[in-house]
Design a protein around this motif. Structure first.
Motif, PDB file in Angstrom:
ATOM      1  N   ILE A 191     148.985 156.723 170.145  1.00  0.00           N
ATOM      2  CA  ILE A 191     149.101 155.384 170.003  1.00  0.00           C
ATOM      3  C   ILE A 191     148.781 154.787 171.278  1.00  0.00           C
ATOM      4  O   ILE A 191     148.424 155.294 172.377  1.00  0.00           O
ATOM      5  N   THR A 192     148.554 153.413 171.159  1.00  0.00           N
ATOM      6  CA  THR A 192     148.150 152.647 172.320  1.00  0.00           C
ATOM      7  C   THR A 192     149.285 151.500 172.322  1.00  0.00           C
ATOM      8  O   THR A 192     150.040 151.556 171.307  1.00  0.00           O
ATOM      9  N   ALA A 193     149.008 150.514 173.270  1.00  0.00           N
ATOM     10  CA  ALA A 193     150.233 149.263 172.930  1.00  0.00           C
ATOM     11  C   ALA A 193     150.163 148.694 171.578  1.00  0.00           C
ATOM     12  O   ALA A 193     151.174 148.068 170.855  1.00  0.00           O
ATOM     13  N   HIS A 194     148.851 148.568 170.952  1.00  0.00           N
ATOM     14  CA  HIS A 194     148.857 147.897 169.434  1.00  0.00           C
ATOM     15  C   HIS A 194     148.359 148.787 168.576  1.00  0.00           C
ATOM     16  O   HIS A 194     148.118 148.458 167.274  1.00  0.00           O
ATOM     17  N   HIS A 195     147.797 149.825 168.777  1.00  0.00           N
ATOM     18  CA  HIS A 195     147.179 150.716 167.697  1.00  0.00           C
ATOM     19  C   HIS A 195     147.765 152.381 167.621  1.00  0.00           C
ATOM     20  O   HIS A 195     148.252 152.887 168.544  1.00  0.00           O
ATOM     21  N   VAL A 196     147.557 152.870 166.632  1.00  0.00           N
ATOM     22  CA  VAL A 196     147.587 154.163 166.329  1.00  0.00           C
ATOM     23  C   VAL A 196     146.258 154.644 166.257  1.00  0.00           C
ATOM     24  O   VAL A 196     145.079 153.989 165.714  1.00  0.00           O
ATOM     25  N   VAL A 197     145.878 155.878 166.784  1.00  0.00           N
ATOM     26  CA  VAL A 197     144.878 156.404 166.709  1.00  0.00           C
ATOM     27  C   VAL A 197     144.890 157.789 166.000  1.00  0.00           C
ATOM     28  O   VAL A 197     145.422 158.780 166.335  1.00  0.00           O
ATOM     29  N   TRP A 198     143.926 157.865 165.024  1.00  0.00           N
ATOM     30  CA  TRP A 198     143.953 158.783 164.044  1.00  0.00           C
ATOM     31  C   TRP A 198     142.913 159.935 164.299  1.00  0.00           C
ATOM     32  O   TRP A 198     141.822 159.424 164.673  1.00  0.00           O
ATOM     33  N   LEU A 199     143.029 161.246 164.071  1.00  0.00           N
ATOM     34  CA  LEU A 199     142.114 162.360 163.932  1.00  0.00           C
ATOM     35  C   LEU A 199     141.809 162.823 162.889  1.00  0.00           C
ATOM     36  O   LEU A 199     142.724 163.582 162.099  1.00  0.00           O
ATOM     37  N   ASP A 200     140.638 162.338 162.298  1.00  0.00           N
ATOM     38  CA  ASP A 200     140.258 162.926 160.941  1.00  0.00           C
ATOM     39  C   ASP A 200     139.242 163.937 161.050  1.00  0.00           C
ATOM     40  O   ASP A 200     138.151 163.629 161.076  1.00  0.00           O
ATOM     41  N   LEU A 201     139.746 165.378 161.356  1.00  0.00           N
ATOM     42  CA  LEU A 201     138.700 166.493 161.710  1.00  0.00           C
ATOM     43  C   LEU A 201     138.647 167.591 160.775  1.00  0.00           C
ATOM     44  O   LEU A 201     139.435 167.690 159.725  1.00  0.00           O
ATOM     45  N   PRO A 202     137.746 168.364 160.720  1.00  0.00           N
ATOM     46  CA  PRO A 202     137.046 169.404 159.821  1.00  0.00           C
ATOM     47  C   PRO A 202     138.120 170.682 159.798  1.00  0.00           C
ATOM     48  O   PRO A 202     137.456 171.594 159.502  1.00  0.00           O
ATOM     49  N   MET A 203     139.317 170.443 160.112  1.00  0.00           N
ATOM     50  CA  MET A 203     140.279 171.875 159.598  1.00  0.00           C
ATOM     51  C   MET A 203     141.028 171.193 158.746  1.00  0.00           C
ATOM     52  O   MET A 203     141.949 170.450 158.676  1.00  0.00           O
ATOM     53  N   THR A 204     140.907 171.984 157.320  1.00  0.00           N
ATOM     54  CA  THR A 204     141.249 171.316 156.111  1.00  0.00           C
ATOM     55  C   THR A 204     142.008 172.215 155.217  1.00  0.00           C
ATOM     56  O   THR A 204     141.694 173.631 155.551  1.00  0.00           O
ATOM     57  N   PHE A 205     143.001 171.793 154.329  1.00  0.00           N
ATOM     58  CA  PHE A 205     143.650 172.647 153.421  1.00  0.00           C
ATOM     59  C   PHE A 205     142.903 173.111 152.293  1.00  0.00           C
ATOM     60  O   PHE A 205     142.057 172.325 151.731  1.00  0.00           O
ATOM     61  N   SER A 206     143.065 174.217 151.631  1.00  0.00           N
ATOM     62  CA  SER A 206     142.724 174.626 150.498  1.00  0.00           C
ATOM     63  C   SER A 206     143.540 175.727 149.765  1.00  0.00           C
ATOM     64  O   SER A 206     144.336 176.390 150.373  1.00  0.00           O
ATOM     65  N   TRP A 207     143.747 175.523 148.481  1.00  0.00           N
ATOM     66  CA  TRP A 207     144.599 176.195 147.735  1.00  0.00           C
ATOM     67  C   TRP A 207     144.304 177.571 147.735  1.00  0.00           C
ATOM     68  O   TRP A 207     145.108 178.474 147.876  1.00  0.00           O
ATOM     69  N   GLU A 208     142.939 177.709 147.959  1.00  0.00           N
ATOM     70  CA  GLU A 208     142.478 179.209 147.931  1.00  0.00           C
ATOM     71  C   GLU A 208     142.855 179.935 149.181  1.00  0.00           C
ATOM     72  O   GLU A 208     143.124 181.218 149.201  1.00  0.00           O
ATOM     73  N   ARG A 209     142.926 179.171 150.475  1.00  0.00           N
ATOM     74  CA  ARG A 209     143.379 179.817 151.537  1.00  0.00           C
ATOM     75  C   ARG A 209     144.796 180.081 151.501  1.00  0.00           C
ATOM     76  O   ARG A 209     145.376 181.012 152.116  1.00  0.00           O
ATOM     77  N   LEU A 210     145.630 179.067 150.814  1.00  0.00           N
ATOM     78  CA  LEU A 210     147.181 179.136 150.762  1.00  0.00           C
ATOM     79  C   LEU A 210     147.523 180.711 150.132  1.00  0.00           C
ATOM     80  O   LEU A 210     148.364 181.326 150.648  1.00  0.00           O
ATOM     81  N   ALA A 211     146.409 181.096 149.317  1.00  0.00           N
ATOM     82  CA  ALA A 211     146.883 182.359 148.810  1.00  0.00           C
ATOM     83  C   ALA A 211     146.621 183.528 149.634  1.00  0.00           C
ATOM     84  O   ALA A 211     147.273 184.661 149.389  1.00  0.00           O
ATOM     85  N   GLN A 212     145.972 183.465 150.487  1.00  0.00           N
ATOM     86  CA  GLN A 212     145.648 184.248 151.282  1.00  0.00           C
ATOM     87  C   GLN A 212     146.718 184.336 152.693  1.00  0.00           C
ATOM     88  O   GLN A 212     146.572 185.270 153.570  1.00  0.00           O
ATOM     89  N   GLY A 213     147.294 183.180 152.966  1.00  0.00           N
ATOM     90  CA  GLY A 213     148.281 183.118 154.002  1.00  0.00           C
ATOM     91  C   GLY A 213     148.049 181.717 154.609  1.00  0.00           C
ATOM     92  O   GLY A 213     148.746 180.577 154.064  1.00  0.00           O
ATOM     93  N   MET A 214     147.551 181.455 155.708  1.00  0.00           N
ATOM     94  CA  MET A 214     147.283 180.143 156.200  1.00  0.00           C
ATOM     95  C   MET A 214     146.479 179.303 155.576  1.00  0.00           C
ATOM     96  O   MET A 214     145.342 179.792 155.317  1.00  0.00           O
TER      97      MET A 214
END
Length: 458
Positions: free
Chosen positions: A203-226
């Motif tokens: 955050i800053t005094a007036h903003h939220v700063v978002w991080l939209d980065l390429p570590m993503t969820f997949s259902w296939e990975r979920l079946a393998q663990g993380m």
């Protein structure tokens, strides 16, 4: 990494879970504890039950470790599992979907509006008391219907708590705000491209700063663990959104592919630009770090791992700065320091403001240390610990009569890499090479994640 027949790294050495809960009083102190340190140092981290293997370091049940300091004494140490519904072995899914209270609550512990909350980003927070007993899941009077990040940010001027929840299903991201009194007053979806793992934001005094980065969820990975892994096709961008405007849209800035677990802080400069500092993993380092974590190797392809190897990746993060110009839409990226670091912290009074100092932890053979970075001069100071002792996140506690930004102390639990012993170190934040005091803890405390200094209630 593990080999056939070997115990995984996260169950051995400095990561080895403890088998029970204990209490100890009148702990030995080396040096002199500052008398004004009157409160509790609390730290959270994963600790599977005896005989359990959760499959990944991130998935162990949450355990709180606490040290009570008062009058120059270390009155007690105690550790307690957070008694979540997951610890009780209840199923994650119900007939109508996902039960957000079935979580391990293993990542952070904070205080807001007089309430202590154990946090994990996969579900609801759990309230605990000052003796580390579990009160129960907290949904803020039924108003919170998403997960809660483990990295909320308190505005030092308003006392409001800014946080969010991310999800594998739409809406992938939801912004929330608690009043200084602890009432959930804002909840609104924020559009992102997909189910990204947004571990932290700023955050800053007036903003939220978002991080939209390429570590993503997949259902296939979920079946393998993380369920998360590096996704070259996702792209990387940072977004800024006014948090005082309920209808504000996000302005996005494309950046070089990378990953960030932990931000240092952000602020608005005199030109109206947003300046963000964080511990940044370059793309190859992100793949090397994630693929080299026990239980996560399958979350990357052979091509990913080969790319990381050929790039001579270290799997380490380094402090980095992005300067985002809302007027021109441009972004500048600048390295801040070469030494590998993680868990950056600063004075809570300067969250979202222009702070000069960042504190962090550095690791590596022979180079474990607590470090202090002066972002004005670029100088780095280090309290070197050597090869056999590793430090956890360093929490800044301000001196009551301090006038400078770094007047105060850093508190960190250090653990021998064989897991045999731990201490609570108190360092001079003005000169981190100087150890003020050390409290010998009654057992080895496993490496964990985040914690807080909770001042005594007067």
């Amino acid at each position: 990494m593990t080999t056939a027949g070997a115990r995984p790294t996260y169950l051995t050495g400095q990561y080895a879970p403890v088998p029970d809960e204990i209490d100890a009083v009148d702990l030995p102190v080396e040096g002199t504890l500052p008398p004004e340190l009157d409160g509790r140092y609390l730290r959270n981290g994963p600790n599977p039950l005896p005989g359990e293997d959760p499959g990944h370091w991130f998935l162990g049940h949450g355990m709180l470790h606490g040290v009570r300091l008062r009058g120059g004494r270390a009155e007690w140490y105690r550790n307690r599992w957070v008694r979540t519904r997951a610890l009780a072995g209840l199923p994650h899914r119900t007939a109508d979907g996902v039960d957000l209270s079935v979580v391990v609550a293993n990542t952070h512990v904070i205080e807001h509006a007089g309430r202590l909350l154990a946090l994990v980003e996969g579900g609801l927070p759990y309230e605990v008391d000052r003796d580390l007993g579990t009160v129960g899941p907290c949904d803020f009077d039924g108003r919170l219907h998403t997960a809660m990040t483990a990295h909320p940010k308190t505005d030092p001027d308003t006392g409001e708590l800014h946080f969010y929840g991310y999800s594998p299903v739409a809406p992938f991201l939801t912004y929330h705000r608690l009043s200084a009194a602890g009432e959930l007053v804002v909840s609104r979806p924020v559009e992102v491209r997909g189910p990204t793992m947004m571990h932290d934001a700023a955050i800053t005094a007036h903003h939220v700063v978002w991080l939209d980065l390429p570590m993503t969820f997949s259902w296939e990975r979920l079946a393998q663990g993380m369920p998360f892994g590096w996704d070259d096709s996702y792209g990387a961008r940072i977004g800024i959104m006014r948090h005082d405007d309920p209808t504000a849209t996000v302005q996005w800035f494309d950046v070089e592919p990378c990953y960030v677990f932990h931000v240092g802080t952000a602020h608005e400069d005199e030109q109206g630009r947003i300046v963000l500092d964080a511990a940044r993993y370059a793309a190859a380092d992100a793949v090397a770090m994630w693929s080299g974590t026990d239980g996560a190797v399958s979350n990357h392809t052979a091509l990913d791992r080969d790319r990381a190897s050929r790039a001579a990746a270290t799997g380490a993060a380094r402090m980095h700065r992005w300067t985002l110009d809302p007027t021109s839409g441009s972004v500048t990226e600048t390295p801040l320091a070469e030494r590998p670091v993680e868990f950056p912290t600063l004075s809570d009074a300067l969250v979202g403001r222009d702070a000069r100092y960042r504190y962090a932890v550095s690791a590596g053979t022979g180079r474990h240390a607590v470090v202090k970075l002066d972002v004005h001069t670029g100088e780095t100071q280090a309290h070197e610990l050597g090869a056999e002792v590793a430090a956890g996140e360093a929490v800044f506690v301000p001196a009551a009569d301090g006038t400078a930004e770094d007047d105060g102390w850093l508190l960190t639990i250090t653990t021998r890499v064989d897991g045999s012993a731990s201490r609570l170190l108190v360092l001079d934040a003005g000169d981190v090479t100087r150890q003020v005091a050390a409290v010998t803890l009654p057992r080895g405390v496993p490496a964990g994640f985040h914690g807080s200094w909770v001042p005594a209630v007067s």
